[in-house]
Design a protein around this motif. Structure first.
Motif, PDB file in Angstrom:
ATOM      1  N   SER A  25       0.868  -1.176   0.000  1.00 31.99           N
ATOM      2  CA  SER A  25       0.000   0.000   0.000  1.00 31.99           C
ATOM      3  C   SER A  25       0.908   1.230   0.000  1.00 31.99           C
ATOM      4  O   SER A  25       2.133   1.124   0.179  1.00 31.99           O
ATOM      5  CB  SER A  25      -0.872   0.012   1.261  1.00 31.99           C
ATOM      6  N   TYR A  26       0.306   2.393  -0.180  1.00 33.33           N
ATOM      7  CA  TYR A  26       1.095   3.625  -0.131  1.00 33.33           C
ATOM      8  C   TYR A  26       1.822   3.744   1.210  1.00 33.33           C
ATOM      9  O   TYR A  26       3.016   4.044   1.261  1.00 33.33           O
ATOM     10  CB  TYR A  26       0.201   4.854  -0.360  1.00 33.33           C
ATOM     11  N   LEU A  27       1.112   3.493   2.308  1.00 32.63           N
ATOM     12  CA  LEU A  27       1.715   3.654   3.634  1.00 32.63           C
ATOM     13  C   LEU A  27       2.821   2.626   3.884  1.00 32.63           C
ATOM     14  O   LEU A  27       3.843   2.943   4.497  1.00 32.63           O
ATOM     15  CB  LEU A  27       0.647   3.588   4.720  1.00 32.63           C
ATOM     16  N   GLU A  28       2.622   1.395   3.419  1.00 32.96           N
ATOM     17  CA  GLU A  28       3.679   0.388   3.561  1.00 32.96           C
ATOM     18  C   GLU A  28       4.926   0.803   2.779  1.00 32.96           C
ATOM     19  O   GLU A  28       6.046   0.687   3.270  1.00 32.96           O
ATOM     20  CB  GLU A  28       3.195  -0.974   3.063  1.00 32.96           C
ATOM     21  N   HIS A  29       4.709   1.307   1.564  1.00 29.39           N
ATOM     22  CA  HIS A  29       5.836   1.747   0.747  1.00 29.39           C
ATOM     23  C   HIS A  29       6.509   2.961   1.375  1.00 29.39           C
ATOM     24  O   HIS A  29       7.738   3.065   1.399  1.00 29.39           O
ATOM     25  CB  HIS A  29       5.380   2.064  -0.677  1.00 29.39           C
ATOM     26  N   PHE A  30       5.719   3.882   1.899  1.00 36.63           N
ATOM     27  CA  PHE A  30       6.260   5.051   2.574  1.00 36.63           C
ATOM     28  C   PHE A  30       7.156   4.632   3.735  1.00 36.63           C
ATOM     29  O   PHE A  30       8.280   5.140   3.887  1.00 36.63           O
ATOM     30  CB  PHE A  30       5.123   5.953   3.086  1.00 36.63           C
ATOM     31  N   ALA A  31       6.673   3.697   4.546  1.00 34.92           N
ATOM     32  CA  ALA A  31       7.440   3.244   5.707  1.00 34.92           C
ATOM     33  C   ALA A  31       8.750   2.582   5.279  1.00 34.92           C
ATOM     34  O   ALA A  31       9.812   2.860   5.863  1.00 34.92           O
ATOM     35  CB  ALA A  31       6.609   2.284   6.551  1.00 34.92           C
ATOM     36  N   ALA A  32       8.692   1.722   4.268  1.00 38.31           N
ATOM     37  CA  ALA A  32       9.911   1.051   3.809  1.00 38.31           C
ATOM     38  C   ALA A  32      10.904   2.058   3.234  1.00 38.31           C
ATOM     39  O   ALA A  32      12.095   2.028   3.557  1.00 38.31           O
ATOM     40  CB  ALA A  32       9.566  -0.013   2.762  1.00 38.31           C
ATOM     41  N   SER A  33      10.420   2.973   2.395  1.00 39.00           N
ATOM     42  CA  SER A  33      11.305   3.959   1.779  1.00 39.00           C
ATOM     43  C   SER A  33      11.873   4.921   2.809  1.00 39.00           C
ATOM     44  O   SER A  33      13.055   5.275   2.758  1.00 39.00           O
ATOM     45  CB  SER A  33      10.551   4.748   0.702  1.00 39.00           C
ATOM     46  N   ARG A  83      21.169  -5.621  -0.964  1.00 44.10           N
ATOM     47  CA  ARG A  83      20.503  -6.934  -1.059  1.00 44.10           C
ATOM     48  C   ARG A  83      19.008  -6.788  -0.816  1.00 44.10           C
ATOM     49  O   ARG A  83      18.197  -7.331  -1.551  1.00 44.10           O
ATOM     50  CB  ARG A  83      21.111  -7.922  -0.065  1.00 44.10           C
ATOM     51  N   ASP A  84      18.654  -6.037   0.235  1.00 43.48           N
ATOM     52  CA  ASP A  84      17.236  -5.837   0.552  1.00 43.48           C
ATOM     53  C   ASP A  84      16.521  -5.124  -0.586  1.00 43.48           C
ATOM     54  O   ASP A  84      15.452  -5.531  -1.020  1.00 43.48           O
ATOM     55  CB  ASP A  84      17.073  -5.010   1.831  1.00 43.48           C
ATOM     56  N   MET A  85      17.116  -4.052  -1.066  1.00 46.44           N
ATOM     57  CA  MET A  85      16.492  -3.263  -2.113  1.00 46.44           C
ATOM     58  C   MET A  85      16.489  -4.016  -3.439  1.00 46.44           C
ATOM     59  O   MET A  85      15.552  -3.886  -4.219  1.00 46.44           O
ATOM     60  CB  MET A  85      17.200  -1.921  -2.270  1.00 46.44           C
ATOM     61  N   GLY A  86      17.515  -4.807  -3.696  1.00 44.27           N
ATOM     62  CA  GLY A  86      17.572  -5.586  -4.925  1.00 44.27           C
ATOM     63  C   GLY A  86      16.404  -6.533  -5.050  1.00 44.27           C
ATOM     64  O   GLY A  86      15.831  -6.689  -6.128  1.00 44.27           O
ATOM     65  N   GLY A  87      16.025  -7.152  -3.957  1.00 48.58           N
ATOM     66  CA  GLY A  87      14.869  -8.037  -3.974  1.00 48.58           C
ATOM     67  C   GLY A  87      13.592  -7.282  -4.279  1.00 48.58           C
ATOM     68  O   GLY A  87      12.735  -7.750  -5.024  1.00 48.58           O
ATOM     69  N   ARG A  88      13.466  -6.089  -3.733  1.00 49.06           N
ATOM     70  CA  ARG A  88      12.292  -5.264  -3.995  1.00 49.06           C
ATOM     71  C   ARG A  88      12.272  -4.809  -5.446  1.00 49.06           C
ATOM     72  O   ARG A  88      11.227  -4.798  -6.081  1.00 49.06           O
ATOM     73  CB  ARG A  88      12.276  -4.051  -3.055  1.00 49.06           C
ATOM     74  N   ALA A  89      13.443  -4.452  -5.992  1.00 46.64           N
ATOM     75  CA  ALA A  89      13.517  -4.010  -7.387  1.00 46.64           C
ATOM     76  C   ALA A  89      13.181  -5.155  -8.327  1.00 46.64           C
ATOM     77  O   ALA A  89      12.479  -4.968  -9.332  1.00 46.64           O
ATOM     78  CB  ALA A  89      14.911  -3.458  -7.688  1.00 46.64           C
TER      79      ALA A  89
END
Length: 99
Positions: A30-38, A75-81
């Protein structure tokens, strides 16, 4: 055969959707989940910037702090990408074999 258009070309796609909704959906958030991760990545990077400057001033401190953390974040961001890329390919009706 129905062609699946990229979000920006779909009828009804608005600038608001493109700016706030499309990318979080691509990574299954969701927007809020993405906001929190970013924001989490951003705050970690701010802290690491401080450690990098401290290391620049005093080379004996934080000798591996920044490089170790950046590798972990990559590594974390690579999985998300990768997940976002696969979602875009699936939504476009294209199978990418990684060529």
């Amino acid at each position: 055969m129905t062609q699946i258009l990229p979000d920006r070309d779909r009828p009804g796609s608005t600038p608001f959707d493109r700016l706030f909704r499309d990318h979080p959906r691509e990574v299954g958030e969701s927007y809020l989940e993405h906001f929190a991760a970013s924001a989490g990545f951003g705050f970690r990077l701010l802290g690491l910037a401080g450690a990098a400057f401290a290391h620049a001033l005093v080379p004996g401190v934080h000798k591996a702090t920044v490089s170790t953390a950046i590798r972990g974040m990559a590594r974390d961001m690579g999985g998300r990408a990768e997940e976002a890329r696969e979602t875009r390919m699936r939504d476009a009706g294209v199978w990418d074999v990684g060529l």
